[in-house]
Design a protein around this motif. Sequence first.
Motif, PDB file in Angstrom:
ATOM      1  N   ILE A 242      -6.515   5.886  -6.519  1.00  8.81           N
ATOM      2  CA  ILE A 242      -5.925   6.318  -5.241  1.00  8.81           C
ATOM      3  C   ILE A 242      -4.555   6.958  -5.499  1.00  8.81           C
ATOM      4  CG2 ILE A 242      -4.947   5.461  -3.050  1.00  8.81           C
ATOM      5  CD1 ILE A 242      -7.137   3.310  -3.107  1.00  8.81           C
ATOM      6  N   GLN A 243      -4.344   8.149  -4.928  1.00 11.54           N
ATOM      7  CA  GLN A 243      -3.028   8.797  -5.007  1.00 11.54           C
ATOM      8  C   GLN A 243      -2.096   8.089  -4.042  1.00 11.54           C
ATOM      9  OE1 GLN A 243      -2.136  11.444  -6.964  1.00 11.54           O
ATOM     10  NE2 GLN A 243      -4.157  11.241  -7.916  1.00 11.54           N
ATOM     11  N   TYR A 244      -0.876   7.811  -4.479  1.00  8.51           N
ATOM     12  CA  TYR A 244       0.041   7.090  -3.591  1.00  8.51           C
ATOM     13  C   TYR A 244       1.476   7.519  -3.850  1.00  8.51           C
ATOM     14  CZ  TYR A 244       0.908   4.379  -7.801  1.00  8.51           C
ATOM     15  OH  TYR A 244       1.236   4.024  -9.076  1.00  8.51           O
ATOM     16  N   SER A 245       2.329   7.269  -2.864  1.00 10.30           N
ATOM     17  CA  SER A 245       3.766   7.431  -3.073  1.00 10.30           C
ATOM     18  C   SER A 245       4.426   6.074  -2.857  1.00 10.30           C
ATOM     19  CB  SER A 245       4.336   8.464  -2.101  1.00 10.30           C
ATOM     20  OG  SER A 245       4.115   8.043  -0.773  1.00 10.30           O
TER      21      SER A 245
ATOM     22  N   GLU B  50       0.751  -0.993  -7.065  1.00  6.49           N
ATOM     23  CA  GLU B  50       0.559   0.207  -7.902  1.00  6.49           C
ATOM     24  C   GLU B  50      -0.587   0.017  -8.899  1.00  6.49           C
ATOM     25  OE1 GLU B  50       3.810   2.838  -9.053  1.00  6.49           O
ATOM     26  OE2 GLU B  50       5.124   1.145  -8.573  1.00  6.49           O
TER      27      GLU B  50
ATOM     28  N   ASN C 236      -0.648   6.167   1.113  1.00  2.00           N
ATOM     29  CA  ASN C 236      -1.677   7.008   0.492  1.00  2.00           C
ATOM     30  C   ASN C 236      -1.407   8.484   0.799  1.00  2.00           C
ATOM     31  OD1 ASN C 236      -2.584   7.495   3.071  1.00  2.00           O
ATOM     32  ND2 ASN C 236      -4.441   6.255   2.902  1.00  2.00           N
ATOM     33  N   GLU C 237      -2.341   9.349   0.395  1.00  4.18           N
ATOM     34  CA  GLU C 237      -2.139  10.800   0.567  1.00  4.18           C
ATOM     35  C   GLU C 237      -1.922  11.174   2.032  1.00  4.18           C
ATOM     36  OE1 GLU C 237      -4.862  13.173  -2.555  1.00  4.18           O
ATOM     37  OE2 GLU C 237      -5.853  11.587  -1.392  1.00  4.18           O
ATOM     38  N   ASN C 238      -2.535  10.390   2.933  1.00  2.00           N
ATOM     39  CA  ASN C 238      -2.379  10.674   4.368  1.00  2.00           C
ATOM     40  C   ASN C 238      -1.172   9.961   4.970  1.00  2.00           C
ATOM     41  OD1 ASN C 238      -4.824  12.063   4.200  1.00  2.00           O
ATOM     42  ND2 ASN C 238      -5.953  10.128   4.475  1.00  2.00           N
ATOM     43  N   GLU C 239      -0.344   9.465   4.116  1.00  2.00           N
ATOM     44  CA  GLU C 239       0.884   8.768   4.523  1.00  2.00           C
ATOM     45  C   GLU C 239       0.605   7.524   5.371  1.00  2.00           C
ATOM     46  OE1 GLU C 239       3.398  11.927   6.069  1.00  2.00           O
ATOM     47  OE2 GLU C 239       4.029  12.391   4.031  1.00  2.00           O
TER      48      GLU C 239
END
Length: 482
Positions: free
Chosen positions: A370-373, A362, A400-403
């Motif tokens: 970078i956007q992340y989950s 993280e 990331n955003e594109n999973e």
Amino acid sequence: MAKYDYDIGILGGGAAGLTVSSGAAQFGAKTLLIEKEKELGGDCLHFGCVPSKTFIRTANVYHIIKSAEKYGLPRVDLKPVDYREVAKRIRAVIGVIQEYDSKERFCKLGARVEFGNASFIDEHTVRLNGKKYSAKSWVIATGSSPAIPPIEGINKTSYITNKEIFSLSNLPKSMIAIGGGPISSELAQAFNRLGTKVTVIELGDQILGVEDKDMADSLMNILISEGITFYLGSSVLGVRDLGNEKEVVIKNSRGDTLSLRAEIILVAAGRQANLKGLGIEDISLECDKKGLKVDGRLRTNHKHIFAAGDVTGAYQFTHAAGYEGGIVLSNAILHLPREVDYTNFPWCTYTDPELASIGMNEKRAAAAGIQYSVWTEEFKANDRSLAEGAEAGKIKLLLNENEKPIGIQILGPRAGELVSEWVAIMNGKVKLSTIASAVHPYPTLGEINKKVLGNFFSGKIFSEKVKKALKFFFNLKGRACM
Ligand SMILES: Cc1cc2nc3c(=O)[nH]c(=O)nc-3n(C[C@H](O)[C@H](O)[C@H](O)COP(=O)(O)OP(=O)(O)OC[C@H]3O[C@@H](n4cnc5c(N)ncnc54)[C@H](O)[C@@H]3O)c2cc1C
């Protein structure tokens, strides 16, 4: 007549230098390997990975025997540890590996090995033991040493580093470790488990500064529960030799000055590149504060002089040194331009539980914008962990955003082994659905890798949309229990 004595010359017989030497010799290059010490193998074999992992194993066995009752066994009253016996086992393991890293084996491969302190006299030539050796290409792989911080009194106080710690003549009653990085954390736990009272002083607000704080804090809490004392956000003001004991004066996170005492001080406060005496100033090799400056192909500012391993200050691990050695071989011997790529770089801290990582965490993802989950799964929900009595920790997956997976961290039993599945997934660009639907043997710790993906996919699979469609097509009747 050849312009140079050798096709390639390598300074340093550790992980990086040995990789280059064996590869170059086997490709048919006339290879010279120069090592400063009397034996090959470097820090990893003599003062790093091998002795520390051997020592950790001994400490963990002692710890398990002491915890016999936890496993439904009668209590065992153990004798105190005789450190000389522990050190003997460490030397024995080193001895076995030493045969593999021997001058004779490298000679058989075709490389000439010389021992001594080499120094560049021009960009293609070094002087060693009064003789000159020239090579078309050179590789500097001289490793790193413990950095000694400029603490007041440090020069008048005896302390130890990873160089001395595995050959002590007795188990210290107490130890203060300066620094809370991986070397300190591993050794702190192992010594504590064998019976040493350990205190760790760390300047930052967490141990293992490169890791995410939640993972590092979970590990620290386990170490605290075993009896280790931590002072985070604390600076060392000075050290003093009091004869049988050493004093370490610190300013703690509240700004109070405290005087701590222990039998030994372990300095584990970072590493510095081994560059002294190489004559790098005489040939104007560029450095920064981490070590030798290199480009993506590991070339220094003199394109025929490469650097690999700890001496560049990049990723200071044996597997990084080996990987970089391979990149040098590609560029210097095969003349195939290849650059280092650390995107999917894994590492592990071998505490119990282990903390393994690959790719981004993280902290790094946030720093890179970078956007992340984040997806997690706890070891206490893993049947094998429960059976083994090793249920602490969790796996943390970043998408990331594109999973697509950008990083994994695992705090748990044998995390260093578990992360290898992610090495294959991330490097092979394997679809996450492939792993989520692949059968993993039960009951294994490895199921956690599949389970964390299950957590990610379950929201999609068991969605209201899917339920509605199934009801529509197959007339499913819904919940049976409210
Ligand atoms: C306590 C500890 C535990 C560790 N545990 C792990 C672990 O579990 N996993 C992991 O991946 N990494 C671990 N590491 C890190 C690992 O040891 C290093 O990253 C690795 O050894 C780097 O390899 P290298 O070839 O760059 O340097 P080294 O292995 O240190 O080799 C450099 C060699 O160069 C020689 N040399 C120095 N100066 C000269 C000179 N002027 N001329 C000729 N030769 C010279 C040295 O004597 C040495 O033999 C640990 C380190 C420590 C200290």
